[in-house]
Design an enzyme around this catalytic site. Structure first.
Site, PDB file in Angstrom:
ATOM      1  N   LYS A   9       0.847  -1.213   0.000  1.00  0.00           N
ATOM      2  CA  LYS A   9       0.000   0.000   0.000  1.00  0.00           C
ATOM      3  C   LYS A   9       0.872   1.249   0.000  1.00  0.00           C
ATOM      4  O   LYS A   9       2.045   1.214   0.409  1.00  0.00           O
ATOM      5  CB  LYS A   9      -0.942   0.020   1.205  1.00  0.00           C
ATOM      6  CG  LYS A   9      -0.263   0.023   2.597  1.00  0.00           C
ATOM      7  CD  LYS A   9       0.188   1.385   3.098  1.00  0.00           C
ATOM      8  CE  LYS A   9       1.109   1.288   4.302  1.00  0.00           C
ATOM      9  NZ  LYS A   9       1.871   2.505   4.589  1.00  0.00           N
ATOM     10  N   PRO A  92       9.471  -4.717  -0.549  1.00  0.00           N
ATOM     11  CA  PRO A  92      10.643  -4.414   0.264  1.00  0.00           C
ATOM     12  C   PRO A  92      10.290  -4.295   1.745  1.00  0.00           C
ATOM     13  O   PRO A  92       9.208  -3.799   2.090  1.00  0.00           O
ATOM     14  CB  PRO A  92      11.171  -3.098  -0.305  1.00  0.00           C
ATOM     15  CG  PRO A  92      10.178  -2.630  -1.301  1.00  0.00           C
ATOM     16  CD  PRO A  92       9.248  -3.746  -1.622  1.00  0.00           C
ATOM     17  N   ALA A  95      10.031  -0.609   4.574  1.00  0.00           N
ATOM     18  CA  ALA A  95      10.180   0.388   3.521  1.00  0.00           C
ATOM     19  C   ALA A  95       9.045   1.407   3.517  1.00  0.00           C
ATOM     20  O   ALA A  95       9.057   2.351   2.745  1.00  0.00           O
ATOM     21  CB  ALA A  95      10.238  -0.315   2.156  1.00  0.00           C
ATOM     22  N   GLY A  98       4.012  -1.253   3.940  1.00  0.00           N
ATOM     23  CA  GLY A  98       3.035  -2.089   4.654  1.00  0.00           C
ATOM     24  C   GLY A  98       3.137  -3.579   4.365  1.00  0.00           C
ATOM     25  O   GLY A  98       2.131  -4.294   4.473  1.00  0.00           O
ATOM     26  N   GLY A 100       4.504  -6.191   5.978  1.00  0.00           N
ATOM     27  CA  GLY A 100       4.148  -7.082   7.078  1.00  0.00           C
ATOM     28  C   GLY A 100       2.640  -7.080   7.318  1.00  0.00           C
ATOM     29  O   GLY A 100       2.032  -8.132   7.549  1.00  0.00           O
ATOM     30  N   ALA A 102       0.310  -6.405   5.112  1.00  0.00           N
ATOM     31  CA  ALA A 102      -0.335  -7.091   3.984  1.00  0.00           C
ATOM     32  C   ALA A 102      -0.265  -8.603   4.187  1.00  0.00           C
ATOM     33  O   ALA A 102      -1.237  -9.323   3.949  1.00  0.00           O
ATOM     34  CB  ALA A 102       0.352  -6.702   2.676  1.00  0.00           C
ATOM     35  N   ASP A 134      -2.251  -0.814   9.940  1.00  0.00           N
ATOM     36  CA  ASP A 134      -2.453  -0.906   8.485  1.00  0.00           C
ATOM     37  C   ASP A 134      -3.169  -2.193   8.069  1.00  0.00           C
ATOM     38  O   ASP A 134      -3.558  -2.337   6.911  1.00  0.00           O
ATOM     39  CB  ASP A 134      -1.100  -0.865   7.752  1.00  0.00           C
ATOM     40  CG  ASP A 134      -0.466   0.513   7.792  1.00  0.00           C
ATOM     41  OD1 ASP A 134      -1.200   1.505   7.991  1.00  0.00           O
ATOM     42  OD2 ASP A 134       0.763   0.607   7.630  1.00  0.00           O
TER      43      ASP A 134
HETATM   44  P1  ATP Z   1       4.738  -0.490   8.702  1.00  0.00           P
HETATM   45  O1  ATP Z   1       4.763   0.873   8.084  1.00  0.00           O
HETATM   46  O2  ATP Z   1       3.418  -1.221   8.583  1.00  0.00           O
HETATM   47  O3  ATP Z   1       5.390  -0.640  10.058  1.00  0.00           O
HETATM   48  P2  ATP Z   1       6.736  -1.230   6.775  1.00  0.00           P
HETATM   49  O4  ATP Z   1       6.128  -1.409   5.454  1.00  0.00           O
HETATM   50  O5  ATP Z   1       7.588  -0.005   6.967  1.00  0.00           O
HETATM   51  O6  ATP Z   1       5.651  -1.409   7.860  1.00  0.00           O
HETATM   52  P3  ATP Z   1       7.365  -4.004   7.046  1.00  0.00           P
HETATM   53  O7  ATP Z   1       7.909  -4.522   5.768  1.00  0.00           O
HETATM   54  O8  ATP Z   1       5.981  -4.379   7.397  1.00  0.00           O
HETATM   55  O9  ATP Z   1       7.614  -2.460   7.125  1.00  0.00           O
HETATM   56  O10 ATP Z   1       8.373  -4.498   8.192  1.00  0.00           O
HETATM   57  C1  ATP Z   1       8.579  -3.875   9.409  1.00  0.00           C
HETATM   58  C2  ATP Z   1       9.282  -4.871  10.346  1.00  0.00           C
HETATM   59  O11 ATP Z   1       8.349  -5.886  10.699  1.00  0.00           O
HETATM   60  C3  ATP Z   1      10.456  -5.605   9.703  1.00  0.00           C
HETATM   61  O12 ATP Z   1      11.664  -5.017  10.060  1.00  0.00           O
HETATM   62  C4  ATP Z   1      10.333  -7.031  10.188  1.00  0.00           C
HETATM   63  O13 ATP Z   1      11.305  -7.347  11.155  1.00  0.00           O
HETATM   64  C5  ATP Z   1       8.968  -7.149  10.843  1.00  0.00           C
HETATM   65  N1  ATP Z   1       8.073  -8.142  10.190  1.00  0.00           N
HETATM   66  C6  ATP Z   1       7.267  -8.971  10.831  1.00  0.00           C
HETATM   67  N2  ATP Z   1       6.552  -9.717   9.967  1.00  0.00           N
HETATM   68  C7  ATP Z   1       6.926  -9.359   8.745  1.00  0.00           C
HETATM   69  C8  ATP Z   1       6.536  -9.791   7.438  1.00  0.00           C
HETATM   70  N3  ATP Z   1       5.626 -10.749   7.247  1.00  0.00           N
HETATM   71  N4  ATP Z   1       7.104  -9.176   6.393  1.00  0.00           N
HETATM   72  C9  ATP Z   1       8.009  -8.203   6.593  1.00  0.00           C
HETATM   73  N5  ATP Z   1       8.433  -7.780   7.791  1.00  0.00           N
HETATM   74  C10 ATP Z   1       7.890  -8.342   8.878  1.00  0.00           C
END
Ligand code: ATP
Length: 283
Positions: A9, A92, A95, A98, A100, A102, A134
């Protein structure tokens, strides 16, 4: 075996309120699902829940939101089944896209189905909100206005598919850190999402591209002063508007078509930079 896609997202707008007494922030955000997705495969087992992935950045134990979602479902329903889950990670990590969340949403949908639980979407949304702010949107999909902690969702009309270019530098940003920095900075100016909502109602690409706004940009840009240059780079390469995704560090740029997004992405290819061209996804 059951396969479920988990879509990334972006926040076309994100207004963050002051920290509440429970430690959370009230949000108002126009959220948009992207075509870029992870893939999750589920196989039912007698009782054990296990997760495997080739991606080394993602934990595979009880810290993973996939495992958390599976355990929450079992606790909530008393179900005793288990699952062997494989994650093919394309979004990624850490990043701002979202990923995790998703994956957690895809797990709730996948296991509700595989385990024959029959939970309604409303119930899944409630469980999703317990996993992360999210997650409800990731279950909801398409384009939506999210409020509260992200659990109050109203569907918005979808703009015809826009091209989206994603540019990520070689480092990650922790969401918690971005919020801590946000809390240390003076209050942002009040932003009204009405122009964005109007742009979506009218399907007017230029209005959408001009109304992009993210209150967390200032916080993450303070910690990483090189990020505004990435944003300028996207605009210089032809994006009609550019903004930091979520808490960053990914910057996204909008293009009127998927083809134009591909052309912009090609212009930005650079060592040390990961670049993707994707599109907005419909509900
Ligand atoms: P958000 O803004 O929702 O916190 P993001 O998109 O910035 O998330 P994610 O890729 O969701 O970041 O990952 C954030 C942290 O969550 C990672 O550093 C990882 O250690 C942890 N994590 C737990 N489950 C997952 C998953 N299924 N995929 C990716 N990261 C995950």
């Amino acid at each position: 075996m059951l396969a479920v896609k988990a879509f990334a997202k972006i926040n076309l707008t994100l207004s963050v309120g002051r920290k509440r007494s429970d430690g959370y922030h009230d949000l108002e955000s126009v959220m948009q699902q992207l075509e870029l997705h992870d893939l999750l495969e589920f196989v039912i087992t007698k009782d054990e829940i296990s997760l495997t992935t080739e991606n080394t950045e993602v934990p595979t134990g009880s810290d993973n939101l996939i495992v958390k979602a599976a355990e929450l479902l079992r606790r909530h329903t008393g179900c005793l089944w288990g699952a062997r889950i494989r994650l093919f990670k394309n979004i990624p990590v850490a990043a701002g896209l979202g990923g995790g969340s998703a994956d957690a949403a895809a797990t709730l949908i996948g296991l509700n189905n595989l385990w024959g639980l029959g939970l309604s979407m409303d119930r899944l949304l409630e469980l999703g909100a317990r996993l992360g702010s999210d997650v409800p949107f990731c279950l909801f999909g398409g384009t939506a206005l999210a409020r509260g902690r992200g659990e109050v969702l109203d569907r918005l009309p979808e703009a015809s598919p826009m091209g989206v270019v994603l540019v990520k530098p070689g480092f990650s940003v922790s969401t918690a850190e971005a919020y801590r920095m946000f809390d240390d900075l003076p209050d942002p100016e009040v932003y009204d999402a009405q122009t964005m909502v109007l742009g979506l109602h009218e399907g007017d690409f230029e209005t959408i591209a001009q109304a992009l706004h993210n209150d967390l940009e200032r916080a993450t840009f303070t910690m990483h002063p090189e990020l505004p240059q990435l944003k300028d780079g996207l605009l210089g390469a032809g994006a009609a508007g550019a903004l930091m995704a979520g808490s960053g560090p990914t910057i996204f740029g909008l293009a009127p078509s998927p083809e134009e997004a591909r052309r912009i992405a090609d212009r930005l290819e650079h060592p040390g930079l990961s670049v993707w061209a994707t599109t907005t996804a419909a509900f």
